[in-house]
Design an enzyme around this catalytic site. Structure first.
Site, PDB file in Angstrom:
ATOM      1  N   ALA A  10       0.810  -1.339   0.045  1.00  0.00           N
ATOM      2  CA  ALA A  10       0.164   0.082  -0.011  1.00  0.00           C
ATOM      3  C   ALA A  10       0.783   1.248   0.028  1.00  0.00           C
ATOM      4  CB  ALA A  10      -0.857   0.157   1.191  1.00  0.00           C
ATOM      5  N   ARG A  34       7.062  -2.522   2.991  1.00  0.00           N
ATOM      6  CA  ARG A  34       8.394  -2.302   3.683  1.00  0.00           C
ATOM      7  C   ARG A  34       8.637  -1.017   3.983  1.00  0.00           C
ATOM      8  NH1 ARG A  34      11.580  -4.943  -1.214  1.00  0.00           N
ATOM      9  NH2 ARG A  34      10.264  -3.429  -1.867  1.00  0.00           N
ATOM     10  N   ASN A  84      -1.694  -7.317  -3.697  1.00  0.00           N
ATOM     11  CA  ASN A  84      -1.079  -6.532  -4.404  1.00  0.00           C
ATOM     12  C   ASN A  84       0.292  -6.319  -4.750  1.00  0.00           C
ATOM     13  OD1 ASN A  84      -1.539  -3.605  -6.161  1.00  0.00           O
ATOM     14  ND2 ASN A  84      -0.259  -3.057  -4.208  1.00  0.00           N
ATOM     15  N   TYR A 150       9.002 -12.725 -14.763  1.00  0.00           N
ATOM     16  CA  TYR A 150       7.934 -11.679 -14.429  1.00  0.00           C
ATOM     17  C   TYR A 150       6.540 -12.353 -15.125  1.00  0.00           C
ATOM     18  CZ  TYR A 150       4.675  -8.104 -13.644  1.00  0.00           C
ATOM     19  OH  TYR A 150       3.582  -7.267 -13.264  1.00  0.00           O
ATOM     20  N   GLY A 181      -3.150  -4.093 -17.968  1.00  0.00           N
ATOM     21  CA  GLY A 181      -1.695  -3.911 -19.064  1.00  0.00           C
ATOM     22  C   GLY A 181      -1.066  -2.800 -18.228  1.00  0.00           C
TER      23      GLY A 181
HETATM   24  P1  NDP Z   1       4.449  -0.194  -7.359  1.00  0.00           P
HETATM   25  O1  NDP Z   1       5.876  -0.299  -7.557  1.00  0.00           O
HETATM   26  O2  NDP Z   1       3.962   1.386  -7.346  1.00  0.00           O
HETATM   27  O3  NDP Z   1       3.927  -0.582  -5.882  1.00  0.00           O
HETATM   28  C1  NDP Z   1       4.532  -1.809  -5.604  1.00  0.00           C
HETATM   29  C2  NDP Z   1       4.104  -2.096  -4.234  1.00  0.00           C
HETATM   30  O4  NDP Z   1       4.230  -3.588  -3.958  1.00  0.00           O
HETATM   31  C3  NDP Z   1       4.746  -1.161  -2.968  1.00  0.00           C
HETATM   32  O5  NDP Z   1       3.908  -0.893  -2.325  1.00  0.00           O
HETATM   33  C4  NDP Z   1       5.959  -2.242  -2.706  1.00  0.00           C
HETATM   34  O6  NDP Z   1       5.966  -1.689  -1.249  1.00  0.00           O
HETATM   35  C5  NDP Z   1       5.195  -3.337  -2.804  1.00  0.00           C
HETATM   36  N1  NDP Z   1       6.333  -4.431  -2.385  1.00  0.00           N
HETATM   37  C6  NDP Z   1       7.087  -4.891  -3.269  1.00  0.00           C
HETATM   38  N2  NDP Z   1       8.049  -5.924  -2.709  1.00  0.00           N
HETATM   39  C7  NDP Z   1       7.736  -6.116  -1.690  1.00  0.00           C
HETATM   40  C8  NDP Z   1       8.097  -6.693  -0.631  1.00  0.00           C
HETATM   41  N3  NDP Z   1       9.114  -7.600  -0.770  1.00  0.00           N
HETATM   42  N4  NDP Z   1       7.414  -6.821   0.696  1.00  0.00           N
HETATM   43  C9  NDP Z   1       6.272  -6.245   0.830  1.00  0.00           C
HETATM   44  N5  NDP Z   1       5.580  -5.408  -0.231  1.00  0.00           N
HETATM   45  C10 NDP Z   1       6.448  -5.256  -1.423  1.00  0.00           C
HETATM   46  O7  NDP Z   1       3.963  -0.925  -8.509  1.00  0.00           O
HETATM   47  P2  NDP Z   1       2.203  -1.183  -8.782  1.00  0.00           P
HETATM   48  O8  NDP Z   1       1.245  -0.458  -8.028  1.00  0.00           O
HETATM   49  O9  NDP Z   1       2.208  -1.050 -10.483  1.00  0.00           O
HETATM   50  O10 NDP Z   1       2.025  -2.744  -8.709  1.00  0.00           O
HETATM   51  C11 NDP Z   1       1.229  -3.122  -7.953  1.00  0.00           C
HETATM   52  C12 NDP Z   1       0.830  -4.722  -8.361  1.00  0.00           C
HETATM   53  O11 NDP Z   1       0.195  -4.698  -9.731  1.00  0.00           O
HETATM   54  C13 NDP Z   1       2.138  -5.691  -8.626  1.00  0.00           C
HETATM   55  O12 NDP Z   1       1.866  -6.970  -8.260  1.00  0.00           O
HETATM   56  C14 NDP Z   1       2.383  -5.647 -10.178  1.00  0.00           C
HETATM   57  O13 NDP Z   1       2.962  -6.779 -10.509  1.00  0.00           O
HETATM   58  C15 NDP Z   1       0.823  -5.389 -10.618  1.00  0.00           C
HETATM   59  N6  NDP Z   1       0.733  -5.028 -12.083  1.00  0.00           N
HETATM   60  C16 NDP Z   1       1.255  -3.751 -12.208  1.00  0.00           C
HETATM   61  C17 NDP Z   1       1.242  -3.351 -13.632  1.00  0.00           C
HETATM   62  C18 NDP Z   1       1.620  -1.800 -14.086  1.00  0.00           C
HETATM   63  O14 NDP Z   1       1.995  -1.693 -15.263  1.00  0.00           O
HETATM   64  N7  NDP Z   1       2.201  -1.090 -12.974  1.00  0.00           N
HETATM   65  C19 NDP Z   1       0.417  -3.964 -14.541  1.00  0.00           C
HETATM   66  C20 NDP Z   1      -0.430  -5.306 -14.089  1.00  0.00           C
HETATM   67  C21 NDP Z   1       0.068  -5.599 -12.762  1.00  0.00           C
HETATM   68  P3  NDP Z   1       7.508  -1.392  -0.486  1.00  0.00           P
HETATM   69  O15 NDP Z   1       8.398  -1.150  -1.452  1.00  0.00           O
HETATM   70  O16 NDP Z   1       7.156  -0.203   0.472  1.00  0.00           O
HETATM   71  O17 NDP Z   1       7.661  -2.663   0.268  1.00  0.00           O
HETATM   72  C1  8X3 Z   2       2.863  -5.097 -15.736  1.00  0.00           C
HETATM   73  C2  8X3 Z   2       2.472  -4.941 -17.133  1.00  0.00           C
HETATM   74  O1  8X3 Z   2       2.921  -5.132 -19.622  1.00  0.00           O
HETATM   75  O2  8X3 Z   2       4.712  -4.285 -18.029  1.00  0.00           O
HETATM   76  O3  8X3 Z   2       2.490  -6.275 -15.314  1.00  0.00           O
HETATM   77  O4  8X3 Z   2       4.126  -6.517 -17.910  1.00  0.00           O
HETATM   78  S1  8X3 Z   2       3.571  -5.288 -18.166  1.00  0.00           S
END
Ligand code: NDP
Ligand code: 8X3
Length: 249
Positions: A10, A34, A84, A150, A181
């Site tokens: 979050a 984290r 998430n 990934y 996406g």
């Molecule tokens: P962000 O990088 O903005 O957010 C990622 C979140 O994951 C952060 O809050 C981070 O918190 C947390 N996180 C990562 N590693 C850890 C860990 N080891 N322990 C606890 N928390 C962790 O990316 P998004 O909001 O874009 O991504 C959120 C989700 O959506 C992911 O699963 C991503 O794969 C998925 N997604 C994203 C897309 C995109 O294009 N952005 C598309 C499709 C899916 P902190 O670093 O503080 O721990």
């Molecule tokens: C994140 C979307 O297209 O960068 O899951 O893999 S993409």
């Protein structure tokens, strides 16, 4: 009675947008990540009330189970889990990608999701609208060049959404898979290890989704009537036709 949502990751992007939207809609929030300072800042922004912060690394099995086991009594019912937290580390060919990047993605996106879900499940009431929402990806529907591990972790999340839906049917727990996406968050900055220019280029010439677009869809899935389960939603920017095809101006 207010419902309680636990949102992993979050501190940024989609997880943060979900925290804001579910707070506005009267949910009690358990927020994890984290970066403790980010969690505290968000809690303050949301008015501090009805928010519980859990600061742990989801890759660490003991930390994850301890965080949930040690929740205060009044936080020991969780109605909605939004899985998430996740990342892409690097983007490189199968024969040259860093093994540590692969391990980080498997440990976070796959093993971390398994740990937190198993830790939370005993706190989810049966047959009472409990719901698990998993953030998969378009990358969990289609493999793209250099996406290898990934994509594999997100295909695994997609499979786990289906598996959970089957295995938790007898408990009446809803399970939804969300597959976005391109969403402009910190995702690409993390993927390119802090290279902000490279991250910006990923969205150059097109209008990507923003975190709030995905949070809206997640809230829609979470707010259906008791008898309705949204199984799977794929959402993309209009400019993105597939994992490998986007129209850029
Ligand atoms: P962000 O990088 O903005 O957010 C990622 C979140 O994951 C952060 O809050 C981070 O918190 C947390 N996180 C990562 N590693 C850890 C860990 N080891 N322990 C606890 N928390 C962790 O990316 P998004 O909001 O874009 O991504 C959120 C989700 O959506 C992911 O699963 C991503 O794969 C998925 N997604 C994203 C897309 C995109 O294009 N952005 C598309 C499709 C899916 P902190 O670093 O503080 O721990
Ligand atoms: C994140 C979307 O297209 O960068 O899951 O893999 S993409």
């Amino acid at each position: 009675m207010k419902k309680t949502v636990l949102i992993t990751g979050a501190t940024s992007g989609i997880g943060k947008a979900c925290a804001e939207l579910f707070a506005k809609n009267n949910y009690r929030l358990i927020l994890t990540g984290r970066r403790k300072d980010r969690l505290e800042e968000l809690s303050k922004q949301l008015g501090d009330s009805d928010i519980y912060l859990l600061n742990f690394d989801i890759r660490q099995k003991k930390q994850t189970f301890d965080a949930i086991d040690n929740l205060p009594e009044e936080w020991k019912q969780i109605d909605l889990l939004i899985n998430n937290a996740g990342l892409a580390a690097g983007i490189a060919s199968f024969d040259s990608a860093e093994l540590e990047d692969w391990e980080q993605m498997i440990d976070t996106n796959l093993k971390g999701l398994l740990y937190i879900t198993r830790a939370v499940l005993p706190l989810m009431p049966d047959n009472n609208g409990s719901h698990i929402i998993n953030l998969a990806s378009l990358a969990g529907k289609e493999v793209y060049p250099n996406g290898n591990v990934y994509c594999a972790t997100k295909f695994a999340v997609d499979a786990l959404s289906k598996a959970m839906r089957i295995d938790l049917l007898n408990r009446g727990i809803k399970v939804t898979n969300i597959a976005p996406g391109m969403v402009e968050t910190e995702f690409s900055i993390v993927r390119f290890k802090g290279d902000v220019e490279k991250a910006k280029n990923a969205y150059k010439g097109l209008q990507p989704l923003v975190a709030e677009d995905v949070a809206d869809v997640i809230f829609f899935a979470a707010s259906r009537p008791a008898h309705v389960n949204i199984n799977d939603i794929v959402l993309t920017p209009v400019a993105q036709g597939s994992a490998t095809l986007a129209i850029r101006k």
